[in-house]
Design a protein around this motif. Sequence first.
Motif, PDB file in Angstrom:
ATOM      1  N   LEU A  44       0.815  -1.209   0.000  1.00  0.00           N
ATOM      2  CA  LEU A  44       0.000   0.000   0.000  1.00  0.00           C
ATOM      3  C   LEU A  44       0.853   1.266   0.000  1.00  0.00           C
ATOM      4  O   LEU A  44       0.554   2.227  -0.716  1.00  0.00           O
ATOM      5  CB  LEU A  44      -0.944   0.003   1.200  1.00  0.00           C
ATOM      6  CG  LEU A  44      -2.144  -0.923   1.118  1.00  0.00           C
ATOM      7  CD1 LEU A  44      -2.894  -0.936   2.445  1.00  0.00           C
ATOM      8  CD2 LEU A  44      -3.060  -0.511  -0.014  1.00  0.00           C
ATOM      9  N   ILE A  45       1.914   1.258   0.784  1.00  0.00           N
ATOM     10  CA  ILE A  45       2.802   2.427   0.812  1.00  0.00           C
ATOM     11  C   ILE A  45       3.496   2.608  -0.531  1.00  0.00           C
ATOM     12  O   ILE A  45       3.633   3.729  -1.024  1.00  0.00           O
ATOM     13  CB  ILE A  45       3.806   2.315   1.974  1.00  0.00           C
ATOM     14  CG1 ILE A  45       3.060   2.490   3.299  1.00  0.00           C
ATOM     15  CG2 ILE A  45       4.924   3.345   1.842  1.00  0.00           C
ATOM     16  CD1 ILE A  45       3.901   2.252   4.527  1.00  0.00           C
ATOM     17  N   THR A  99       3.562   5.818  -5.752  1.00  0.00           N
ATOM     18  CA  THR A  99       3.499   5.948  -7.208  1.00  0.00           C
ATOM     19  C   THR A  99       2.264   6.724  -7.672  1.00  0.00           C
ATOM     20  O   THR A  99       2.323   7.397  -8.700  1.00  0.00           O
ATOM     21  CB  THR A  99       3.500   4.566  -7.887  1.00  0.00           C
ATOM     22  OG1 THR A  99       2.408   3.798  -7.399  1.00  0.00           O
ATOM     23  CG2 THR A  99       4.798   3.847  -7.628  1.00  0.00           C
ATOM     24  N   VAL A 100       1.171   6.662  -6.925  1.00  0.00           N
ATOM     25  CA  VAL A 100      -0.080   7.275  -7.380  1.00  0.00           C
ATOM     26  C   VAL A 100      -0.209   8.721  -6.915  1.00  0.00           C
ATOM     27  O   VAL A 100      -0.579   9.594  -7.700  1.00  0.00           O
ATOM     28  CB  VAL A 100      -1.291   6.439  -6.900  1.00  0.00           C
ATOM     29  CG1 VAL A 100      -2.588   7.140  -7.196  1.00  0.00           C
ATOM     30  CG2 VAL A 100      -1.259   5.058  -7.538  1.00  0.00           C
ATOM     31  N   ILE A 155       3.147  11.473   2.595  1.00  0.00           N
ATOM     32  CA  ILE A 155       3.580  11.246   3.978  1.00  0.00           C
ATOM     33  C   ILE A 155       2.381  11.010   4.878  1.00  0.00           C
ATOM     34  O   ILE A 155       2.373  10.082   5.688  1.00  0.00           O
ATOM     35  CB  ILE A 155       4.425  12.439   4.466  1.00  0.00           C
ATOM     36  CG1 ILE A 155       5.745  12.504   3.686  1.00  0.00           C
ATOM     37  CG2 ILE A 155       4.685  12.341   5.963  1.00  0.00           C
ATOM     38  CD1 ILE A 155       6.546  13.770   3.915  1.00  0.00           C
ATOM     39  N   LEU A 156       1.355  11.826   4.734  1.00  0.00           N
ATOM     40  CA  LEU A 156       0.165  11.709   5.574  1.00  0.00           C
ATOM     41  C   LEU A 156      -0.528  10.362   5.372  1.00  0.00           C
ATOM     42  O   LEU A 156      -0.872   9.680   6.349  1.00  0.00           O
ATOM     43  CB  LEU A 156      -0.799  12.858   5.286  1.00  0.00           C
ATOM     44  CG  LEU A 156      -2.073  12.893   6.113  1.00  0.00           C
ATOM     45  CD1 LEU A 156      -1.730  13.153   7.576  1.00  0.00           C
ATOM     46  CD2 LEU A 156      -3.013  13.943   5.580  1.00  0.00           C
ATOM     47  N   ILE A 157      -0.733   9.966   4.135  1.00  0.00           N
ATOM     48  CA  ILE A 157      -1.401   8.695   3.852  1.00  0.00           C
ATOM     49  C   ILE A 157      -0.546   7.525   4.323  1.00  0.00           C
ATOM     50  O   ILE A 157      -1.062   6.548   4.891  1.00  0.00           O
ATOM     51  CB  ILE A 157      -1.734   8.586   2.353  1.00  0.00           C
ATOM     52  CG1 ILE A 157      -2.780   9.644   1.979  1.00  0.00           C
ATOM     53  CG2 ILE A 157      -2.245   7.199   2.006  1.00  0.00           C
ATOM     54  CD1 ILE A 157      -3.014   9.795   0.494  1.00  0.00           C
TER      55      ILE A 157
END
Length: 96
Positions: free
Chosen positions: A52-53, A58-59, A67-69
């Motif tokens: 996921l990271i 990439t997206v 960073i937040l996500i």
Amino acid sequence: MMTQKQTTLAIFAVPALLLATAFLGNLFVEGWNWSGSDFIVAGILLFGTAGLISLVRTVVKNRNYKILISLLIVAILILVWMELAVGIFGTPFAGS
């Protein structure tokens, strides 16, 4: 500066090292009793988080959002891990 390939390799090396450490702990530390299913669940959680990271990197274009996500994903991992280990929320799949 690290290339995209090196960064992706580093992202997926962390879960591999954590699982290797857990495996060695399971072999040599008394009281560390992980079964095969524990390693499977840990692998799914850790490599899923890394995936996921990597996907977020990439997206998402904005650096602050990346960073937040990513921090949000890691926080969710920690909460799920704690629930599976000791049952802090009292769900039916809690560890104790």
